[in-house]
Design a protein around this motif. Structure first.
Motif, short mmCIF file in Angstrom:
data_model
loop_
_atom_site.label_atom_id
_atom_site.label_comp_id
_atom_site.label_asym_id
_atom_site.label_seq_id
_atom_site.Cartn_x
_atom_site.Cartn_y
_atom_site.Cartn_z
N HIS A 1 0.83 -1.23 0.00
CA HIS A 1 0.00 0.00 0.00
C HIS A 1 0.85 1.27 0.00
CE1 HIS A 1 -3.49 -2.44 0.52
NE2 HIS A 1 -3.00 -2.98 1.65
N LYS A 2 2.17 1.06 0.05
CA LYS A 2 3.06 2.22 0.10
C LYS A 2 2.87 3.10 -1.13
CE LYS A 2 8.00 3.24 0.54
NZ LYS A 2 9.35 2.67 0.57
N ASP A 3 2.69 2.45 -2.28
CA ASP A 3 2.51 3.22 -3.53
C ASP A 3 1.23 4.05 -3.46
OD1 ASP A 3 4.79 2.12 -4.40
OD2 ASP A 3 3.87 0.62 -5.72
N TYR A 5 -0.18 5.23 -0.80
CA TYR A 5 0.04 6.37 0.11
C TYR A 5 0.83 7.47 -0.60
CZ TYR A 5 0.76 8.85 4.57
OH TYR A 5 0.75 9.78 5.58
N GLN A 6 1.80 7.03 -1.42
CA GLN A 6 2.61 7.99 -2.18
C GLN A 6 1.72 8.80 -3.13
OE1 GLN A 6 6.13 8.59 -1.78
NE2 GLN A 6 5.41 10.38 -2.90
N LYS A 31 0.51 6.87 10.43
CA LYS A 31 1.18 5.93 11.35
C LYS A 31 1.55 4.61 10.70
CE LYS A 31 -3.28 4.48 13.24
NZ LYS A 31 -4.21 4.67 14.33
N HIS A 32 0.90 4.28 9.56
CA HIS A 32 1.17 2.99 8.90
C HIS A 32 2.42 3.02 8.02
CE1 HIS A 32 -2.63 1.61 10.43
NE2 HIS A 32 -3.28 2.60 9.81
N PHE A 33 2.96 4.23 7.76
CA PHE A 33 4.11 4.34 6.84
C PHE A 33 5.24 5.16 7.47
CE2 PHE A 33 0.21 3.93 4.36
CZ PHE A 33 0.48 2.77 3.63
N GLU A 35 8.33 4.89 7.24
CA GLU A 35 9.45 5.20 6.33
C GLU A 35 9.17 6.43 5.46
OE1 GLU A 35 6.93 2.06 4.18
OE2 GLU A 35 7.39 2.69 6.23
N LEU A 36 7.87 6.81 5.38
CA LEU A 36 7.51 8.00 4.58
C LEU A 36 7.16 9.21 5.48
CD1 LEU A 36 5.31 6.39 1.77
CD2 LEU A 36 7.61 7.29 1.53
N ALA A 40 5.60 12.78 4.38
CA ALA A 40 4.22 13.05 4.77
C ALA A 40 4.10 14.39 5.50
CB ALA A 40 3.69 11.92 5.64
#
Length: 500
Positions: A1-3, A5-6, A31-33, A35-36, A40
């Motif tokens: 799902h990282k993409d 969120y991006q 809170k789920h990412f 690393e980003l 964010a």
């Protein structure tokens, strides 16, 4: 799902609809990412600076959701910078957001606030200080723990190394409201902070308005802190040694302020809480000499024909009340000053002056009582009558103190409440003293004096002494006159590492 969120993060570069969605969803899934996290926060920041006010408000409202772990001080820093907003709804959102993260982590939030106070733009610094001075007192005790209060004190000390007059007053308001500083040792710490700020080690320059203003501002902050356990000795000593001898040459940047009376009032208020003084006799002598300047000899007894002729000297009651009260307070510590430290000739001269002043005083008190006789309620609320009530308090006080000094040996037992201070209801003994020792009873209903910062001139009633009593001016002790926004002066390099 990282993409996915991006894609949401990239929405900040899209149109109004995409931005609105991004403002809601970036914090929601933040809170789920981890690393980003940086991307964010930066994306949300872009939205906080958007041209569309509704997008800005939405983005600001959601900022507390980013305040987790190590990110919290950064979010606090960002929110502090956003205090410079001129949009009232936006400004309120920033305040609320700061308060909500304060409740999550007070220390982290203070880190952000103080970093901007120390290094931020002037407008941000000013609003961050105001935030602390108005909002801290609204926070519950479980948020303002002892550790948090210690951090506030430590960081405040750093800021106090270089502040303007207004900023200093606000910081004293912040610090004196802290629970941990309500103790005797806490109050003592605050007095030391004020003394440092007042530069009591420096040579006093009466002709420098900033130097005079700085001393007065600091002393005003110190006065409420003094008590029987927290002594005013250092300040009283400084006033006696450096300020009193230069009283007539004092200058002030505050228009319309009777600077000499202001100084004498502060000295009088502090004199009640003076502890053991090193050079007591020499300072009492300085106070005595200054008192003599305002206690004239009867015209026929003046030397070199001075004051000879018809004109009688002016009696300056406001000044004499302050000086006589201060002398009476410090005289208690050296009760034989008048009898063994002065030669017989000087003591005789002083008694003649006291007698002459007391005579004028009696006439004045009678005229004031006559003018106020039978007046109650609304009648006493007129400006003229309010001033007369204060004038009566002043003259009654002087009367009580003069009678004490006429005792053989001079006595220092009477207690009076300074005319500009509220009478303590519990202090029945004090009230009785002034009633028993004046020639007739004061009016039963003595309403409050003029409001704070009121300045009025009183023209005495006609009669034998009316031409020589002079004008009576009443200046209530006020705070900083506001809007000056400049330094104390004499602090060396005032650049706080910020752009001016």
């Amino acid at each position: 799902h990282k993409d996915a969120y991006q894609v949401i993060l990239d929405g900040v570069k899209g149109g109004a609809k995409e931005k609105r969605l991004a403002a809601q969803f970036i914090p929601k899934f933040f809170k789920h990412f981890p690393e980003l996290a940086d991307s964010a926060i930066n994306a949300q920041l872009d939205l906080c600076e958007d041209e569309d006010v509704s997008i800005r408000r939405q983005a600001i409202k959601e900022l507390p959701q980013f305040a987790t772990g190590d990110n919290l001080p950064r979010v606090a820093d960002i929110l502090t910078q956003l205090l410079q907003s001129d949009d009232s709804a936006e400004f309120n959102l920033v305040n609320n957001a700061l308060l909500s993260i304060f409740k999550m982590d007070a220390k982290g939030t203070l880190g952000g606030l103080f970093s901007q106070i120390l290094q931020g733009e002037d407008i941000v610094r000013e609003r961050a200080i105001k935030f602390l001075s108005t909002k801290l007192k609204t926070l519950p005790e479980e948020v303002l723990t002892k550790e948090v209060e210690e951090l506030i004190l430590t960081e405040s000390k750093k800021v106090l190394e270089d502040v303007t007059g207004e900023e200093f007053v606000l910081f004293m308001k912040i610090l004196s409201g802290l629970k941990s500083l309500q103790t005797v040792s806490g109050r003592q710490q605050l007095v030391e902070l004020v003394a440092e700020q007042a530069d009591l080690e420096q040579t006093f320059n009466p002709s420098d308005p900033d130097c005079v203003d700085r001393l007065l501002q600091c002393t005003r902050q110190a006065v409420p802190l003094f008590s029987k356990n927290v002594h005013s000795t250092r300040f009283v000593t400084y006033f006696c040694e450096h300020v009193l001898p230069n009283l007539s040459s004092l200058t002030t940047p505050v228009e319309g302020l009777d600077i000499q009376l202001e100084v004498l009032k502060l000295l009088a208020e502090m004199s009640s809480f003076c502890g053991d003084m090193e050079k007591l006799e020499s300072n009492l002598k300085k106070l005595f000499d200054k008192l003599l300047e305002y206690m004239p000899l009867p015209p026929e007894e003046a030397e070199n024909g001075e004051n000879a002729g018809n004109e009688e000297p002016k009696l300056q009651f406001s000044y004499v009340e302050c000086l006589l009260y201060s002398f009476h307070q410090l005289g208690r510590k050296l009760p034989d000053f008048l009898t063994s430290k002065l030669n017989a000739e000087k003591l005789k001269d002083f008694k003649i002056r006291l007698q002459y002043f007391a005579r004028g005083l009696q006439v004045y008190i009678r005229q004031l009582r006559l003018a106020l006789q039978g007046k109650t309620g609304e009648a006493l609320k007129t400006e003229e009558n309010k001033i007369k009530v204060v004038a009566l308090k002043i003259t009654n006080n002087i009367n009580v103190l003069i009678k004490d000094l006429f005792h053989i040996p001079p006595s220092y037992k009477s207690t009076v409440t300074l005319s500009w201070k509220p009478v303590q209801k519990a202090d029945a003994g004090q009230k009785r003293t002034s009633e028993d020792t004046t020639s007739s009873s004061p009016p039963k209903k003595a309403p409050a004096g003029p409001k704070r910062d009121a300045r009025q001139i009183y023209n005495p009633p006609s009669g034998k002494y009316s031409s020589n009593l002079g004008s009576f001016s009443y200046e209530q002790r006020g705070g900083f006159r506001g809007g000056r926004g400049r330094g104390w002066g004499g602090r060396g390099n005032r650049s706080r590492g910020r752009i001016y």
